[in-house]
Design a protein around this motif. Structure first.
Motif, mmCIF file in Angstrom:
data_model
loop_
_atom_site.group_PDB
_atom_site.id
_atom_site.type_symbol
_atom_site.label_atom_id
_atom_site.label_comp_id
_atom_site.label_asym_id
_atom_site.label_seq_id
_atom_site.Cartn_x
_atom_site.Cartn_y
_atom_site.Cartn_z
ATOM 1 N N GLY A 54 -3.748 -4.031 -2.266
ATOM 2 C CA GLY A 54 -4.361 -3.021 -1.368
ATOM 3 C C GLY A 54 -4.804 -1.793 -2.010
ATOM 4 O O GLY A 54 -5.704 -1.109 -1.407
ATOM 5 N N ARG B 101 0.778 -1.025 0.027
ATOM 6 C CA ARG B 101 -0.002 -0.108 0.023
ATOM 7 C C ARG B 101 0.820 1.117 0.037
ATOM 8 O O ARG B 101 2.015 1.307 0.550
ATOM 9 N N ARG C 201 1.896 -11.890 -0.878
ATOM 10 C CA ARG C 201 0.648 -12.193 -0.528
ATOM 11 C C ARG C 201 0.015 -13.472 -0.852
ATOM 12 O O ARG C 201 0.366 -13.990 -1.991
ATOM 13 N N SER D 79 -1.698 -3.777 9.830
ATOM 14 C CA SER D 79 -1.074 -4.699 8.884
ATOM 15 C C SER D 79 0.086 -5.500 9.173
ATOM 16 O O SER D 79 0.975 -4.726 9.548
ATOM 17 N N HIS E 154 -10.501 -2.257 11.284
ATOM 18 C CA HIS E 154 -9.555 -3.066 10.694
ATOM 19 C C HIS E 154 -9.389 -4.183 11.758
ATOM 20 O O HIS E 154 -8.587 -4.190 12.436
ATOM 21 N N LYS F 112 -11.853 -3.667 -0.669
ATOM 22 C CA LYS F 112 -11.088 -3.858 0.597
ATOM 23 C C LYS F 112 -10.905 -2.586 1.504
ATOM 24 O O LYS F 112 -11.832 -2.110 1.941
ATOM 25 N N LYS F 113 -9.718 -2.230 1.408
ATOM 26 C CA LYS F 113 -9.328 -0.993 2.200
ATOM 27 C C LYS F 113 -10.365 0.265 2.078
ATOM 28 O O LYS F 113 -10.641 1.024 2.468
ATOM 29 N N TYR G 292 -1.008 -3.084 -7.079
ATOM 30 C CA TYR G 292 -0.934 -3.967 -5.983
ATOM 31 C C TYR G 292 -2.297 -3.928 -5.225
ATOM 32 O O TYR G 292 -2.807 -3.078 -4.897
ATOM 33 N N ALA H 220 3.998 -3.911 5.137
ATOM 34 C CA ALA H 220 2.574 -3.754 4.341
ATOM 35 C C ALA H 220 2.541 -2.533 3.608
ATOM 36 O O ALA H 220 1.551 -2.310 2.779
ATOM 37 N N PHE I 268 -6.481 -11.967 2.016
ATOM 38 C CA PHE I 268 -5.522 -11.317 1.451
ATOM 39 C C PHE I 268 -4.118 -11.482 2.418
ATOM 40 O O PHE I 268 -3.937 -10.409 3.133
HETATM 41 O O1 SAT Z 1 -2.514 -4.611 1.256
HETATM 42 S S1 SAT Z 1 -3.697 -4.565 2.036
HETATM 43 O O2 SAT Z 1 -3.987 -3.244 2.554
HETATM 44 O O3 SAT Z 1 -4.844 -5.119 1.407
HETATM 45 C C1 SAT Z 1 -3.355 -5.561 3.468
HETATM 46 C C2 SAT Z 1 -3.153 -4.574 4.584
HETATM 47 O O4 SAT Z 1 -1.985 -3.881 4.445
HETATM 48 O O5 SAT Z 1 -3.575 -4.688 5.606
#
Ligand code: SAT
Ligand code: MN
Length: 587
Positions: free
Chosen positions: A201, A71, A373, A250, A228, A207-208, A199, A435, A301
């Motif tokens: 994230g 991320r 991942r 993360s 989270h 997701k995020k 990527y 992460a 993930f």
């Molecule tokens: O890469 S992600 O944001 O999906 C996983 C994480 O960093 O928590």
């Protein structure tokens, strides 16, 4: 496929296509037939590699650009009309300015490519918690991953045709140009625009981006919470099930805790653990005044390195079929995957995460990227709970906050009450991990593990927590944990992994008024002998060290904490009062 008739959807897709100019538009209906064809196409173009069909059926290998592996928090932006709504912890750009900046980047970005339109639901379609999104993307990796991570299929298409609202998610990998990478959120418009990354994230927008950043904004507006957090079910020998949520930053072990296997003596005593979620929880207050949680996702993930049969056998087994591996090491002899920390011999004839020849016997660099991942269907998980499949909320007994700290924070601390628990969350700090882009191992404040994911002003976010507490007649008890205390030699003192259940059982004991505790300035810690240490190789002195509060250390922590609080132009009075109380107690 059911034809989309919702005019709002069609207008928006047309608008995005006019901007990005794809050669064609393909709607994704989640059917296996369509997905199989797309998997084949991804392999034909070289975007993905099919792995050993016997050892890893339905599994694929994918690699991102070497500079696009995590991320990117610097390039993640909250775009609102006024900066005050994004607050001091988010990157902010005025929303009209951001659209104006991004439009030229998206202009023609999909020329000669296919635009895939993926209608998806976070939360089981049709349940109280569910929210629909549509992601437009020019990446097959995104299509195939979203199909694992979210609920894709006819139920969503039907809802859209009944006029359901949706979050507008636009993604283009464009040229993977790091200088023009943006992950932009427009919460006032229910819109996400992500460009120049591939990527996970940054691009799996359900997701995020949706489930946390837009979700937290919606949660505040609508009276619920997007967090989270993992969700874990613990069953005691009497067959009673209790549910806990835990928020860690993360790559700090959420997936491991969510899939924990009880230590042998607890298994023999009849304890069981089941997984509901490993990363995100959506929480609502039930009619009975308790807090209920669902996992809005449909897959995991997870971080690959360090995952092995001892640390997380359930995760390992989850990835044995229908999984996409990203940036791990590939064994060319049998076309399987490998990563650091896997309890299998490293390949001698391998390819590292950047596609270079790699030999496990002579290599000096890592074979797998530290943030490599797996993207795996939740239904593969041996410990998945039946409650995961209903999509109904489970009542939460305890909320656990936790960071990765070599010192300071005790193994487990219980808050004095809900508001003090919110204070605990607000002061969470953790060493940074791979992460996110940037330095690793730097301690930073990461309240509720939401620093990179809260879509609005964090002072308002804390207030929302306080307000939610007021609305619950029977709120969860709140705890803080730290599995990562180190001794003078830098070794972890607490064994972690499945053994963490011991601390959770102490927490559940506290919820029932059973386990013994000692009051400290930070909250209640386990009284000597109250934590089950059967068969553990931790000395009394070590236990003492990780369950006491060092006042001297905490007086220094307090300075940092005050600086942290000073960043906010507003903070709930309840938190200011807790900070003052802590200072007094440390005197
Ligand atoms: O890469 S992600 O944001 O999906 C996983 C994480 O960093 O928590
Ligand atoms: Mn996460």
């Amino acid at each position: 496929m059911i034809e989309i008739k919702n005019e709002k959807v069609l207008d928006w897709v047309r608008e995005c296509a006019e901007l990005t100019k794809p050669a064609e538009i393909v709607w994704i209906d989640g059917s296996n037939e369509q997905l199989e064809a797309l998997r084949k196409e991804a392999c034909d173009t070289g975007e993905m590699i099919r792995l050993n069909e016997e050892k890893l059926p339905g599994c694929y290998y994918y690699r991102t650009h070497p500079k696009d592996v995590a991320r990117d928090e610097k390039r993640t932006v909250i775009c609102t009309t006024y900066q005050k709504d994004a607050g001091p912890t988010n990157n902010w750009v005025q929303k009209d300015e951001m659209y104006a900046k991004l439009r030229p980047l998206f202009d023609g970005a999909m020329k000669g490519r296919t635009m895939y339109a993926i209608p998806f639901s976070m939360g089981r379609p049709g349940t109280e918690f569910a929210k629909i999104g549509i992601e437009l993307t020019d990446s097959l990796y995104v299509v195939l991953s979203m199909n694992i991570m979210t609920h894709v299929g006819e139920a969503v298409l039907k809802q859209l045709n009944q006029g359901a609202d949706f979050v507008k998610c636009l993604h283009s990998k464009a040229q993977i140009d790091a200088k023009n990478k943006y992950i932009a959120h427009f919460p006032e418009d229910n819109t996400i625009w992500s460009i120049n990354s591939a990527y996970g994230g940054n691009v799996l927008l359900g997701k995020k981006c949706l489930a946390l950043r837009i979700g937290s904004w919606l949660g505040r507006k609508e009276g619920w919470m997007a967090e989270h957090m993992l969700i874990l079910c613990i069953e005691n020998p009497q067959g009673e099930k209790k549910y806990v949520c835990a928020a860690f930053p993360s790559a700090c072990g959420k997936t491991n805790l969510a899939m924990l296997i009880p230590p042998k003596h607890l298994q023999e005593a009849g304890y069981k653990a089941y997984t509901i979620g490993d990363d995100i929880a959506w929480l609502r207050i039930g009619d009975d005044g308790r807090l209920y949680a669902v996992n809005p996702e449909n897959g995991f993930f997870g971080v690959a390195p360090g995952t092995n049969s001892k640390t997380n056998n359930n995760a390992l087994l989850t990835t044995r079929k229908n999984t996409i591996f990203t940036n791990v090491c590939r064994n060319l002899d049998d076309n399987t995957v490998w990563w650091e920390g896997l309890d299998q011999p490293a390949p001698v004839n391998g390819e590292d995460w950047q596609g270079r020849p790699w030999n496990g016997q002579t290599a000096t660099e890592k074979g797998a990227h530290p943030n490599s991942r797996f993207t795996a269907p939740a239904e593969n998980c041996p410990s998945i709970a039946p409650e995961f499949f209903t999509g109904e909320g489970v009542p939460i007994s305890a909320i656990i906050f936790g960071g990765r700290r070599a010192g300071a924070e005790p193994l487990i601390t219980q808050s004095f009450d809900w508001n003090h628990g919110v204070f605990m969350g607000s002061k969470m700090s953790s060493e940074t991990t791979a992460a996110a882009d940037g330095a690793v191992g730097v301690v930073r404040y990461d309240p509720m593990a939401m620093l990179p994911f809260c879509g609005y002003h964090m002072g308002d976010y804390f207030q929302h927590w306080i307000d939610m507490g007021k609305k619950m007649s029977n709120p969860p008890k709140i705890f803080n944990v730290n599995w990562f205390r180190r001794d003078a030699e830098g070794r972890f003192i607490w064994p972690g992994f499945g053994e963490n259940l011991r601390a959770l059982l102490w927490a559940l004991g506290r919820c029932e008024g059973k386990a013994e505790a000692v009051e400290t300035p930070l909250g209640y810690v386990p009284a000597a002998g109250s934590l089950d240490l059967t068969g553990l190789d931790v000395t009394d002195e070590e236990m003492q060290e990780i369950t006491t509060v060092d006042k001297e250390v905490w007086r220094k922590e307090l300075d940092g904490l005050k600086e942290w609080y000073a960043k906010f132009d507003h903070m709930p009075d309840e938190l200011i009062a807790s900070l003052a109380k802590l200072e007094l107690a440390l005197d």
